[in-house]
Design an enzyme around this catalytic site. Structure first.
Site, PDB file in Angstrom:
ATOM      1  N   SER A 488       0.220   2.878  -0.640  1.00 49.43           N
ATOM      2  CA  SER A 488       1.539   3.720  -0.422  1.00 49.43           C
ATOM      3  C   SER A 488       2.347   4.035   1.107  1.00 49.43           C
ATOM      4  O   SER A 488       1.935   3.412   2.353  1.00 49.43           O
ATOM      5  CB  SER A 488       1.455   4.223  -1.576  1.00 49.43           C
ATOM      6  OG  SER A 488       2.648   5.056  -1.131  1.00 49.43           O
ATOM      7  N   ASP A 499       2.206  -4.302  13.245  1.00 51.06           N
ATOM      8  CA  ASP A 499       3.531  -4.932  13.759  1.00 51.06           C
ATOM      9  C   ASP A 499       3.266  -4.293  15.620  1.00 51.06           C
ATOM     10  O   ASP A 499       4.061  -5.457  15.981  1.00 51.06           O
ATOM     11  CB  ASP A 499       4.220  -3.915  12.772  1.00 51.06           C
ATOM     12  CG  ASP A 499       4.907  -4.588  11.373  1.00 51.06           C
ATOM     13  OD1 ASP A 499       3.909  -6.016  11.538  1.00 51.06           O
ATOM     14  OD2 ASP A 499       5.223  -4.405  11.177  1.00 51.06           O
ATOM     15  N   LYS A 513       1.374  -0.991  -2.811  1.00 53.81           N
ATOM     16  CA  LYS A 513       2.139   0.162  -2.928  1.00 53.81           C
ATOM     17  C   LYS A 513       3.493   0.424  -2.716  1.00 53.81           C
ATOM     18  O   LYS A 513       3.569   1.018  -1.697  1.00 53.81           O
ATOM     19  CB  LYS A 513       1.928   0.987  -4.114  1.00 53.81           C
ATOM     20  CG  LYS A 513       2.361   2.171  -4.499  1.00 53.81           C
ATOM     21  CD  LYS A 513       3.870   1.996  -5.475  1.00 53.81           C
ATOM     22  CE  LYS A 513       4.052   3.104  -6.693  1.00 53.81           C
ATOM     23  NZ  LYS A 513       5.141   3.684  -5.223  1.00 53.81           N
TER      24      LYS A 513
END
Length: 713
Positions: A488, A499, A513
């Site tokens: 999560s 990224d 998740k």
């Protein structure tokens, strides 16, 4: 994220009107079971259950809520009616040990019209099926008791027989003869397991008699609400595994698992077949501090204090197991466990001192780790973040010293900078997530500005969360360490760091998740539904696939058992259009060389060799679905497994110059003694994966700045 309940409102008047127009069920729904029961007469057959009017209204309400507001769009039509039908039978009898093929044939008349039944609040088919399941359950219990009363010595443990443990894809039992043969083998397996755990036949007979009588009593105590909740969740979980209906009793505490995580041992539990299974361990909770209980472990017994008798909990309702485990702060509970990592059938006893999880104990912690030697030495700062936390109450009250992940990490980084670190490791292993706000703000500590995560709602609208603070707290070399239990909010942070090319991601593939849920009240209970999905700024989802490390470590977590991808009907990995963000210099060019140096180091690293051997051992034995019912052969299998396990342990000890264990009992006793110490006492140098992560970061630092060692002198 919060969503207004009004946006999901479906009036009770509408629900009542739809029921009235679709079916004439007034007389049917007036047959409501009484909430007051006399003492059960266990000699009598279990009474049939009937649905209530409130349940009928709730079912229509749930259908409308999911149709209008769920992230996943499903048509409640004939094709999904068949899925609900199959899902319900899987829920009731996943291992295909109760229903006969003739039962399934009889109920196929409902296979293609459960969609219409749900839309109109007709629960008759669901209750017919559930009542048949209870009949078959009662037959099994009474048959088992009959065999026990006949004498367990009558069971032939010299006969060459086996038991198929995983019958999920097996054919339905063709007749009573085949059914009873399976039940006899299941009983034989239970008896043999207990015998090999040093229990006497008389003791086994007494324990199993009590177990099955308790199951019979619970079967008599089954409520209409139990049937309704199981049936409705067979429907809701077609959307995804996190969409669930909670009965009024479960809704009262929101979720019994969560209430257990707040006080007791700090573990989230669920029922699986007849067992209570550990789903996750709450960071800094009592079970986490004890260090033995792990996700996937099955609890089969609970005892109070040091000397209390172990109470068998196999087949017990989850709420009853929870009551036994919970207790006053400072008291001791002992759990009899079938460890997920043990293939030898031996149970373990784990003592845990009950306590409340304190926010300050979940706080981020720092350490210094020195890696490399001589002129290649580097000082690595390590920040362990067990959860993404924030004290909302203190923050809303204006407390200038309220605790949060971001505030604590900012403070720790400033302290580490004063200690002249060369690089930083953010350790997110076993971090199950928490506050989205904190994941967003923590990301902002390491980038100048820009989006941190994208949230796409059920209407297809995408919103970007932005870095709220343009100031970077730390801009040096950095690694994020993750594993399969990083979930999560952890995945949002790790994905953003990857990224932006801000940090190397090292460890194991994360949980996966990547969805958002909200709770909506109903006329009867509550509905938790998935309303949004997380995406990384690159457009990749964290859902299902998780975050893939740049450099991977061997993992003892089997993705088939742990992780979002292991859950039925999990939403798939998808991608959307990336948002605009300013990534740093690509890290891809340095990864091959770092991986090469890492591979050289671990080739003769005793801890990594041990980890790989242990993983292969688990693959070899954990995948078995057939067990021997011949006592001699079963003993030989167990002896072989335990000898191999001991050899793996002793190969590590030999490599480290330590005295080998004489047997596994000696190993387990030493582990228990070690676990009784606070985990915070463990030094970073004792964590092989953390040390290797520091070494990789040291290699990277030296490629960027060959003068590291001289700068530190």
């Amino acid at each position: 994220m919060r969503f207004s309940p009004k946006a999901f409102h479906f009036s009770l008047c509408q629900a009542r009107r739809q029921i009235h127009l679709t079916f004439s069920l007034l007389a049917f729904f007036l047959l409501i079971t009484s909430g007051v029961r006399a003492a059960e007469d266990l000699s009598q057959p279990v009474p049939a259950l009937k649905p209530t009017l409130n349940q009928a209204i709730a079912s229509v309400n749930v259908v409308q809520l999911l149709k209008n507001n769920s992230y996943e769009k499903l048509s409640l039509d004939q094709s999904n009616s068949e899925k609900i039908f199959n899902s319900y039978f899987d829920t009731l009898d996943r291992n295909r040990s109760f229903f006969l093929a003739s039962d399934i044939k009889e109920f196929t008349k409902y296979q293609n019209n459960l969609d219409d039944a749900l839309k109109g609040g007709n629960l008759r088919p669901a209750f017919e099926i559930f009542n048949r399941y209870r009949e078959r359950s009662e037959e099994r219990i009474r048959y088992m008791l009959k065999l026990i009363n006949a004498g367990l010595d009558e069971l032939d443990f010299k006969k060459d027989e086996t038991l198929e443990l995983d019958r999920e894809k097996a054919d339905w039992l063709k007749d009573t003869k085949e059914q009873q043969d399976l039940w006899r083998r299941q009983l034989k397996d239970s008896v043999l397991s207990m015998k090999l755990n040093d229990k006497k036949i008389s003791e086994i007979s007494e324990l199993l008699t009590k177990r099955f009588n308790n199951q019979l009593r619970r079967l008599h105590q089954t409520r209409s609400e139990d049937a309704f909740q199981l049936y409705l969740n067979s429907y809701t979980q077609l959307y995804d595994p996190h969409t669930q209906y909670f009965s009024p009793q479960r809704a009262e505490n929101f979720d019994i698992n969560m209430s257990l995580s707040l006080e007791g041992i700090g573990a989230v539990l669920q029922s699986e077949d007849e067992y209570t299974k550990v789903i996750s361990i709450v960071p800094a909770g009592p079970a986490d501090k004890a260090g033995q209980l792990k996700p996937g472990d099955k609890i089969i017994g609970v005892a109070q204090g040091n000397d209390g008798k172990i109470e068998d909990v196999v087949g017990m309702r989850l709420d009853e197991v929870v009551k036994l485990i919970r207790g006053a702060k400072g008291t001791l509970v002992r759990l009899e466990i079938i460890p997920s990592s043990a293939s030898d059938g031996k149970t373990r006893i784990y003592p845990i001192s009950r306590d409340k999880v304190k926010l300050e104990e979940q706080s981020a912690q720092k350490n210094i780790l020195e890696v490399g030697k001589g002129d290649k030495k580097a000082r690595i700062g390590v920040i362990d973040i067990p959860a993404f936390y924030i004290d909302f109450k203190a923050a809303q009250a204006g407390d200038p010293n309220y605790k949060s992940t971001t505030r604590d990490v900012r403070k720790l980084i400033n302290e580490l900078k004063k200690e002249k670190i060369d690089g930083l490791v953010i350790d997110l292993r076993n971090n199950g997530g928490g506050s989205l706000q904190e994941a967003n703000q923590l990301t902002g500590l390491f980038i100048p500005k820009g989006p941190t995560v994208l949230v796409k709602d059920s209407r297809g609208r995408t919103e970007a969360q932005q870095d709220p603070d343009p100031k970077e707290v730390y801009d040096g070399p950095m690694v994020v360490l993750i594993n399969r239990l990083s979930a999560s909010a952890s995945e949002i942070f790790a994905g953003a760091m990857q990224d932006y090319q801000r940090a190397l991601i090292i460890g194991g593939q994360s949980f996966g998740k990547g969805t958002v849920q909200t709770i909506q009240p109903l006329n009867h209970g509550q509905l938790k539904l998935t309303v949004a999905k997380f995406y990384r700024v690159s457009g990749q989802s964290t859902q299902n696939r998780g975050v893939i490390p740049d450099i991977s470590y061997p993992s003892l977590f089997d993705p088939k058992d742990i992780g979002e991808s292991s859950l039925p009907n999990a939403l798939p990995y998808t991608e959307i259009k990336p948002t605009q963000y300013a990534a740093l210099k690509p890290l891809a060019p340095v990864i091959p060389e770092l991986t090469k140096e890492h591979a050289k180091r671990i080739a003769d690293n005793p801890d990594f060799i041990y980890l790989n051997k242990l993983r292969e051992y688990q693959k070899q034995f954990d995948g078995r679905t057939v067990v021997q019912l011949n006592e001699k052969k079963r003993k030989q299998e167990i002896t072989s497994m335990r000898e191999e396990r001991l050899a793996i342990e002793n190969s590590l000890r030999k490599a480290k110059g330590e005295k080998p264990y004489k047997n596994l009992e000696e190993l387990e006793k030493e582990q228990t003694d070690k676990y009784s110490q606070n985990k915070k006492d463990k030094k970073p140098e004792e964590d092989a994966l953390l040390v290797e992560t520091g070494e990789i970061l040291g290699d990277w630092i030296r490629t960027k700045n060959p003068m590291v060692a001289k700068n530190n002198q």
